[in-house]
Design an enzyme around this catalytic site. Structure first.
Site: not given
Ligand SMILES: NC(=[NH2+])NCCC[C@H](N)C(=O)O
Ligand SMILES: [Mn+2]
Ligand SMILES: [Mn+2]
Length: 314
Positions: A107, A130, A132, A134, A147, A238, A240, A283
């Protein structure tokens, strides 16, 4: 029939981005390759779109010989070079009236896709689907994985801009906090929560999806960033965001995510606005989990993309 306000008809330019430099797990670079192998291009052609795709980008050519961390940030030069190239590709597609469809890859690629979109449509809004947020900064990231950071680099707010590293000086932070909305959040780091609060960024977590239902959540999200339904939309998806039972093959799965239908509904409803100009599908990691999981994740990636382009049951 959807009418497209910003596209010159049903034209899509696909940017295949086999890239994993924004996080530590190998295999996410195979995501776009597998989606194309599973027939995504033909599926889009069958839906009546003109497709431009001349193979996946050779992004590993951009890998620097030496790329030491900058502060905590890992592979900053590689991510910067790759995302700059992706920004240019998105920009060129949009300028030619195509929908820009970027297949990832991790991402961090959104550093490029969103910049490219905002350079053509500065008024565009960003819908980020998402688990998250990010939105870590070079100071707040625990992992150092880029990411987890793209949104903070994109935001046009002074104190986040000051935190940025010079390696990314090509990137113009043009995203206003009131043009960004999240759906699907359930794993947000404490400093990320602070940032969301500080800038009043609209976010619909899984709590809101349960409380209001996905139909209402998408409507509220659009009301927040696109109240008159007249601005171009960038959708960054994303995989996920989906529950790991639906999309298991991804690097940072989190329980309690969107159902198969909720994910597809988001894409259908956003397509229906006729305002979508840029889509990221990110992802998908076909090297994680077993064969059945990989099949399910790659096929769900393809079907989300098709829904963004107008596939419905009827
Ligand atoms: N694009 C994603 N899957 N991001 C996950 C980020 C997880 C966590 N918050 C980090 O800063 O590493
Ligand atoms: Mn993401
Ligand atoms: Mn994510």
């Amino acid at each position: 029939m959807t009418t497209y306000k910003y596209l010159k008809g049903k034209n899509v330019g696909i940017i295949g981005c086999p890239f994993s430099g924004g996080q530590p797990k190998e295999g996410v670079d195979e995501g776009p390759i597998k989606m194309v192998e599973y027939g995504l291009i033909d599926q889009i052609l069958e839906m009546g779109w003109n497709v431009e795709f001349d193979g996946h980008r050779k992004l590993t050519d951009l890998k620097p010989a030496d790329d030491p961390n900058i502060g905590r940030l890992k592979k900053p030069r590689y991510v910067s070079r790759v995302t700059k190239a992706v920004a240019d590709a998105v920009e060129s597609n949009l300028r030619r009236g195509q929908l820009a469809l970027t297949l990832g890859g991790d991402h961090s690629l959104a550093l490029g896709t969103v910049s490219g979109t905002l350079s053509v449509y500065p008024e565009a809004c960003l819908i980020w689907i998402d688990a998250h947020a990010d939105i870590n900064t070079p100071d707040t990231t625990e992992s150092g994985n880029l990411h987890g950071c793209p949104v903070s680099f994109l935001l046009a707010v002074d104190d986040l801009i000051q935190k940025r590293v010079s390696e990314f000086s090509w990137l113009k932070p043009r995203l206003r906090p009131d043009k960004l909305v999240y759906i699907g959040l359930r794993d947000v780091d404490p400093p990320e929560k602070e940032i969301l609060k500080k800038y009043g960024i609209k976010a619909f977590s899984m709590y809101h999806v349960d409380k209001y239902g996905i139909g209402k959540v998408v409507e509220m999200a659009l009301d927040a960033v696109n109240p008159k339904r007249d601005l171009p939309i960038h959708l960054s998806f994303d995989v996920d965001a989906l529950d790991p039972t639906v999309a298991p093959s991804t690097g940072t799965p989190v329980r309690g995510g969107l159902t198969f239908r909720e994910g597809h509904y988001i894409c259908e409803a956003i397509h229906e606005t006729g305002l979508l100009v840029s889509v990221d599908l990110m992802e998908v990691n076909p090297s994680l989990e077993d064969e059945v999981s990989v099949f399910e994740t790659v096929t769900v990636g393809c079907s989300l993309v098709r829904c963004c382009l107008g596939e419905t049951l009827l």
